[in-house]
Write a protein that holds these residues in place. Structure first.
Motif, PDB file in Angstrom:
ATOM      1  N   TYR A 125       5.671 115.483 106.939  1.00  0.00           N
ATOM      2  CA  TYR A 125       6.305 116.559 107.597  1.00  0.00           C
ATOM      3  C   TYR A 125       5.313 117.728 108.313  1.00  0.00           C
ATOM      4  N   LYS A 153       7.752 121.690  92.566  1.00  0.00           N
ATOM      5  CA  LYS A 153       7.135 121.558  94.217  1.00  0.00           C
ATOM      6  C   LYS A 153       8.318 121.809  95.033  1.00  0.00           C
ATOM      7  N   CYS A 154       9.532 121.280  94.901  1.00  0.00           N
ATOM      8  CA  CYS A 154      10.623 121.377  95.936  1.00  0.00           C
ATOM      9  C   CYS A 154      11.267 122.897  96.166  1.00  0.00           C
ATOM     10  N   GLY A 166      14.485 116.310  97.975  1.00  0.00           N
ATOM     11  CA  GLY A 166      13.988 117.882  97.348  1.00  0.00           C
ATOM     12  C   GLY A 166      15.481 118.243  97.233  1.00  0.00           C
ATOM     13  N   CYS A 220       8.868 124.524  98.695  1.00  0.00           N
ATOM     14  CA  CYS A 220       8.747 123.452  99.948  1.00  0.00           C
ATOM     15  C   CYS A 220       9.079 124.011 101.141  1.00  0.00           C
ATOM     16  N   CYS A 269       2.585 115.345  97.349  1.00  0.00           N
ATOM     17  CA  CYS A 269       3.996 114.984  97.754  1.00  0.00           C
ATOM     18  C   CYS A 269       3.807 114.135  99.347  1.00  0.00           C
ATOM     19  N   ARG A 288       5.679 112.935 101.585  1.00  0.00           N
ATOM     20  CA  ARG A 288       6.577 113.068 102.303  1.00  0.00           C
ATOM     21  C   ARG A 288       6.113 114.561 103.020  1.00  0.00           C
ATOM     22  N   GLN A 289       5.960 115.396 102.239  1.00  0.00           N
ATOM     23  CA  GLN A 289       5.449 116.937 102.532  1.00  0.00           C
ATOM     24  C   GLN A 289       4.440 116.803 103.509  1.00  0.00           C
ATOM     25  N   CYS A 302      14.918 117.760 103.795  1.00  0.00           N
ATOM     26  CA  CYS A 302      14.398 116.630 102.417  1.00  0.00           C
ATOM     27  C   CYS A 302      15.614 116.521 101.755  1.00  0.00           C
ATOM     28  N   LEU A 324      12.158 121.663 102.663  1.00  0.00           N
ATOM     29  CA  LEU A 324      13.308 121.685 101.765  1.00  0.00           C
ATOM     30  C   LEU A 324      14.471 121.416 102.627  1.00  0.00           C
ATOM     31  N   PRO A 328       8.871 110.420  99.230  1.00  0.00           N
ATOM     32  CA  PRO A 328       9.023 111.814  98.737  1.00  0.00           C
ATOM     33  C   PRO A 328       8.662 111.701  97.264  1.00  0.00           C
ATOM     34  N   ASP A 329       8.021 112.772  96.590  1.00  0.00           N
ATOM     35  CA  ASP A 329       7.636 112.828  95.256  1.00  0.00           C
ATOM     36  C   ASP A 329       8.278 114.088  94.531  1.00  0.00           C
ATOM     37  N   PRO A 330       9.613 114.091  94.378  1.00  0.00           N
ATOM     38  CA  PRO A 330      10.367 115.447  94.211  1.00  0.00           C
ATOM     39  C   PRO A 330      10.058 115.877  92.768  1.00  0.00           C
TER      40      PRO A 330
HETATM   41  S1  SF4 Z   1      11.193 119.009  99.205  1.00  0.00           S
HETATM   42 FE1  SF4 Z   1       9.967 118.142  97.531  1.00  0.00          FE
HETATM   43  S2  SF4 Z   1      10.315 115.936  97.712  1.00  0.00           S
HETATM   44 FE2  SF4 Z   1      10.782 116.959  99.732  1.00  0.00          FE
HETATM   45  S3  SF4 Z   1       8.875 117.138 101.124  1.00  0.00           S
HETATM   46 FE3  SF4 Z   1       9.150 118.950  99.726  1.00  0.00          FE
HETATM   47  S4  SF4 Z   1       7.921 118.389  97.777  1.00  0.00           S
HETATM   48 FE4  SF4 Z   1       8.350 116.716  98.782  1.00  0.00          FE
END
Ligand code: SF4
Length: 289
Positions: free
Chosen positions: A29, A267-268, A280, A271, A23, A25-26, A277, A274, A261-263
């Motif tokens: 962050y 994964k989310c 997410g 994460c 991801c 975006r992750q 995001c 979260l 982001p690739d929700p």
């Molecule tokens: S919550 Fe999901 S989409 Fe957002 S940064 Fe984390 S893994 Fe990526």
């Protein structure tokens, strides 16, 4: 010229690239965290207790590293020694973090019994250690030690690449063998090929110019399986291209919006970012993919 892209300083490693491809975006962050700490903003991940499954993996890894260190120094480390060390470490982990473990992993407070929980972790870790001693370790009997658990770097063009192989040996047949211990269930985001090829590229540069003599193996400590790969020239070219492409992204992407982001629910929900995001949170609210 000063490069203002937020990840231009990030060196390439398998784990960093895995995060980026899992991801973007992750990844963004994660690499903003250092700046945020400086300004007083801390995320959960900087203070969170290591989850129990990850702690079992760390303890098993530590016991294996200790066994190898003893072997290297021609001293003895028995199965019982390692299992006792694992039990002491996990007991301490549960005793020191019982409130956090209860709050994060038990919905009903009454269900959590710290002693019982510690015993279940110890049993799992000791089973992995037993498999290592009885099934896996005998297969290294005739190997010659080269190195273990050491962080090294090398370059692809002007890009620095970091590796930390678990264990390197030379087999009786003359192969350079790079081994990575896998203590968890198969993680569909783990990209084992990326890891295997990075090790092969490093070994080819540092130890073995004859590519046909490089063997990379992922060894699963739960049941003792070996996944073996002999990379070829095309494989090494592909990993070098991957490193160049990733680094180009990291040096040219200028803002958070470049890191999309690739929700996905799986994964989310784990994460640590979260809470900030939107993509997410929407994914979790929507339910399973
Ligand atoms: S919550 Fe999901 S989409 Fe957002 S940064 Fe984390 S893994 Fe990526």
């Amino acid at each position: 010229m000063v490069n203002n892209s937020p990840a231009s300083h990030v060196d390439w490693s398998y784990s960093t690239a895995r995060l980026y491809h899992k991801c973007p975006r992750q990844f963004y962050y994660q690499h903003r965290q250092r700046e945020e700490k400086d300004t007083g903003y801390e995320t959960q991940s900087s203070t969170a207790v290591q989850p129990p499954g990850a702690r079992i993996g760390s303890v098993v890894h530590d016991c294996i590293a200790e066994k190898i260190e003893h072997w290297r120094n021609s001293s003895k480390r028995t199965l019982q020694d390692s299992q006792e060390a694992a039990a002491a470490s996990l007991q301490q982990y549960v005793a020191e973090n019982s409130d956090e473990i209860r709050d994060s992993h038990f919905t009903d407070e009454d269900e959590f019994d710290p002693d019982e929980f510690a015993q279940s972790l110890i049993q799992t870790a000791q089973s992995h250690i037993k498999t290592f001693f009885q099934v896996i370790w005998p297969q290294f009997n005739s190997h010659r030690y080269i190195t273990h658990e050491i962080t090294r770097s090398f370059s692809v063009d002007e890009h620095t690449v970091w590796v930390r192989p678990d264990f390197c040996t030379r087999s009786q047949e003359g192969d350079l063998v790079i081994t990575d211990w896998k203590t968890g269930a198969v993680d569909r985001f783990s990209e084992p090929t990326l890891q295997v090829l990075t090790y092969a590229l490093w070994a080819h540069r540092e130890y073995e110019p004859d590519l046909d003599r490089i063997l990379v193996q992922l060894v699963h400590t739960k049941h003792g399986e070996f996944d073996r790969t002999r990379p070829d020239r095309v494989d090494l070219d592909s990993i070098k291209n991957q490193i160049r492409t990733d680094r180009e992204d990291w040096t040219t992407f200028q803002s958070m919006n470049d890191y999309q982001p690739d929700p996905e629910t799986e994964k989310c929900k784990y994460c640590t970012f979260l809470d900030r995001c939107d993509a997410g949170q929407m994914c979790i609210d929507k339910g399973p993919d």
